[in-house]
Design a protein around this motif. Structure first.
Motif, PDB file in Angstrom:
ATOM      1  N   ILE A  76      53.279  43.585  58.684  1.00  0.00           N
ATOM      2  CA  ILE A  76      52.140  44.374  59.165  1.00  0.00           C
ATOM      3  C   ILE A  76      51.650  45.202  57.985  1.00  0.00           C
ATOM      4  N   ASN A  77      50.351  45.190  57.685  1.00  0.00           N
ATOM      5  CA  ASN A  77      49.874  46.044  56.605  1.00  0.00           C
ATOM      6  C   ASN A  77      48.452  46.540  56.856  1.00  0.00           C
ATOM      7  N   LEU A  78      48.081  47.537  56.070  1.00  0.00           N
ATOM      8  CA  LEU A  78      46.718  48.055  56.046  1.00  0.00           C
ATOM      9  C   LEU A  78      46.238  47.965  54.610  1.00  0.00           C
ATOM     10  N   ARG A  79      45.086  47.332  54.402  1.00  0.00           N
ATOM     11  CA  ARG A  79      44.608  47.097  53.050  1.00  0.00           C
ATOM     12  C   ARG A  79      43.106  47.335  52.973  1.00  0.00           C
ATOM     13  N   PHE A  80      42.623  47.564  51.743  1.00  0.00           N
ATOM     14  CA  PHE A  80      41.182  47.612  51.517  1.00  0.00           C
ATOM     15  C   PHE A  80      40.843  46.810  50.273  1.00  0.00           C
ATOM     16  N   TYR A  81      39.544  46.667  49.991  1.00  0.00           N
ATOM     17  CA  TYR A  81      39.059  45.651  49.068  1.00  0.00           C
ATOM     18  C   TYR A  81      38.487  46.285  47.798  1.00  0.00           C
ATOM     19  N   VAL A  82      38.882  45.704  46.666  1.00  0.00           N
ATOM     20  CA  VAL A  82      38.517  46.266  45.368  1.00  0.00           C
ATOM     21  C   VAL A  82      38.081  45.156  44.420  1.00  0.00           C
ATOM     22  N   LYS A  83      37.545  45.570  43.293  1.00  0.00           N
ATOM     23  CA  LYS A  83      37.192  44.630  42.235  1.00  0.00           C
ATOM     24  C   LYS A  83      37.553  45.256  40.888  1.00  0.00           C
ATOM     25  N   TYR A  84      37.833  44.381  39.930  1.00  0.00           N
ATOM     26  CA  TYR A  84      38.231  44.846  38.604  1.00  0.00           C
ATOM     27  C   TYR A  84      37.455  44.061  37.554  1.00  0.00           C
ATOM     28  N   PRO A  85      36.656  44.741  36.710  1.00  0.00           N
ATOM     29  CA  PRO A  85      35.859  44.056  35.688  1.00  0.00           C
ATOM     30  C   PRO A  85      36.713  43.698  34.471  1.00  0.00           C
ATOM     31  N   SER A  86      37.300  42.510  34.497  1.00  0.00           N
ATOM     32  CA  SER A  86      38.179  42.073  33.417  1.00  0.00           C
ATOM     33  C   SER A  86      37.388  41.340  32.340  1.00  0.00           C
ATOM     34  N   ALA A  87      38.065  41.017  31.257  1.00  0.00           N
ATOM     35  CA  ALA A  87      37.423  40.271  30.167  1.00  0.00           C
ATOM     36  C   ALA A  87      37.015  38.881  30.621  1.00  0.00           C
ATOM     37  N   GLU A  88      37.726  38.329  31.626  1.00  0.00           N
ATOM     38  CA  GLU A  88      37.408  36.984  32.128  1.00  0.00           C
ATOM     39  C   GLU A  88      36.340  36.995  33.211  1.00  0.00           C
ATOM     40  N   GLY A  89      35.896  38.178  33.592  1.00  0.00           N
ATOM     41  CA  GLY A  89      34.930  38.282  34.671  1.00  0.00           C
ATOM     42  C   GLY A  89      35.463  39.167  35.784  1.00  0.00           C
ATOM     43  N   MET A  90      34.686  39.336  36.838  1.00  0.00           N
ATOM     44  CA  MET A  90      35.068  40.214  37.933  1.00  0.00           C
ATOM     45  C   MET A  90      36.194  39.594  38.752  1.00  0.00           C
ATOM     46  N   LYS A  91      37.247  40.345  38.940  1.00  0.00           N
ATOM     47  CA  LYS A  91      38.351  39.926  39.795  1.00  0.00           C
ATOM     48  C   LYS A  91      38.262  40.675  41.124  1.00  0.00           C
ATOM     49  N   HIS A  92      38.390  39.951  42.219  1.00  0.00           N
ATOM     50  CA  HIS A  92      38.317  40.554  43.542  1.00  0.00           C
ATOM     51  C   HIS A  92      39.721  40.622  44.133  1.00  0.00           C
ATOM     52  N   GLY A  93      40.126  41.812  44.545  1.00  0.00           N
ATOM     53  CA  GLY A  93      41.498  41.997  44.994  1.00  0.00           C
ATOM     54  C   GLY A  93      41.611  42.981  46.143  1.00  0.00           C
ATOM     55  N   VAL A  94      42.847  43.383  46.412  1.00  0.00           N
ATOM     56  CA  VAL A  94      43.131  44.310  47.504  1.00  0.00           C
ATOM     57  C   VAL A  94      44.078  45.402  47.012  1.00  0.00           C
ATOM     58  N   VAL A  95      44.026  46.518  47.703  1.00  0.00           N
ATOM     59  CA  VAL A  95      44.986  47.614  47.536  1.00  0.00           C
ATOM     60  C   VAL A  95      45.592  47.890  48.903  1.00  0.00           C
TER      61      VAL A  95
END
Length: 242
Positions: A76-95
């Motif tokens: 069971i978890n609670l998460r939200f959505y983030v992005k990280y502007p890396s050298a390879e491009g935008m990475k879409h992830g969660v926290v």
């Protein structure tokens, strides 16, 4: 902040199955205090979401080793959505705000290796299938929280550009190691199919589970609820962003 260029290996393998994602639209100011350094909020149609997630973690192996009585369990978890502007491009992830599992050793390993916010909680689940699929989760010391979902039996693909795609298609995890250090790890799996949802109900005290910052969810209606079939997964070793 730039990426640390290191070769990583799959640390954890298994299957994520029957993934229930109950989603709420929340103000940015609620999530910003939980952002790791260098990571930005991600949004869909200008809205930020938190997802309450319940699923089955099956055939779990750490570096290829499966531990007796610790291979199959619920999470069971609670998460939200983030992005990280890396050298390879935008990475879409969660926290993750919090993650609950019914195995103390799993919680200990996850906190040690990834410094994620894992805790122990009793969790029970059940799946039944007739002309529909019935999926239920109960958790807490007295099973005071519950989530029940009814879906169709046949799955369908996730539509391109849909809200379902935004919720499910995030392949990176980010965690705060300190005020200035952020951990990053990759999650690998094929694109999932989803079960059309016919009905759902829940009884959850968000304030009790996640603190006063998220108690307002007790008075909100979910924006949506999705159920994914799931698949085999790989979680790679954590690296540190600098």
């Amino acid at each position: 902040m730039s990426d640390k260029k290191t070769e990583t290996k799959a640390f954890l393998t298994g299957e994520w199955r029957n993934l229930v994602m109950m989603n709420f639209v929340v103000p940015e100011h609620v999530l910003k205090p939980h952002l790791p350094n260098g990571v930005e909020l991600d949004a869909f149609d200008g809205k930020c979401y938190v997802s309450f997630v319940a699923f089955h973690f099956l055939d779990t192996k750490v570096k290829g080793i499966g531990f007796p009585f610790h291979k199959d369990f619920e999470e069971i978890n609670l998460r939200f959505y983030v992005k990280y502007p890396s050298a390879e491009g935008m990475k879409h992830g969660v926290v993750f705000i919090s993650e609950l599992v019914p195995k103390r050793m799993i919680a200990w390993i996850a906190k040690l290796i990834y410094q994620e916010k894992y805790s122990y909680s009793p969790i029970k689940s059940k799946i039944e299938q007739t002309n529909e699929r019935y999926l239920s989760f109960e958790w807490g010391r007295e099973r005071e929280h519950e989530l029940k979902v009814e879906t169709a039996i046949q799955v369908k693909p996730i539509a391109k550009g849909s809200k379902e795609e935004f919720i499910f298609e995030h392949y990176w995890g980010y965690t705060s190691l300190s005020a200035f250090r952020t951990g990053e790890y990759k999650v690998e799996h094929p694109r999932w199919n989803i079960y059309p949802v016919n009905n759902f109900s829940y009884k959850i005290d968000f304030g009790k589970l996640y603190g006063e910052d998220f108690s307002f969810l007790n008075d909100m209606q979910p924006d949506s609820l999705f159920v994914a079939e799931g698949s085999e997964i790989k979680v790679y070793e954590r690296t540190i962003l600098k």
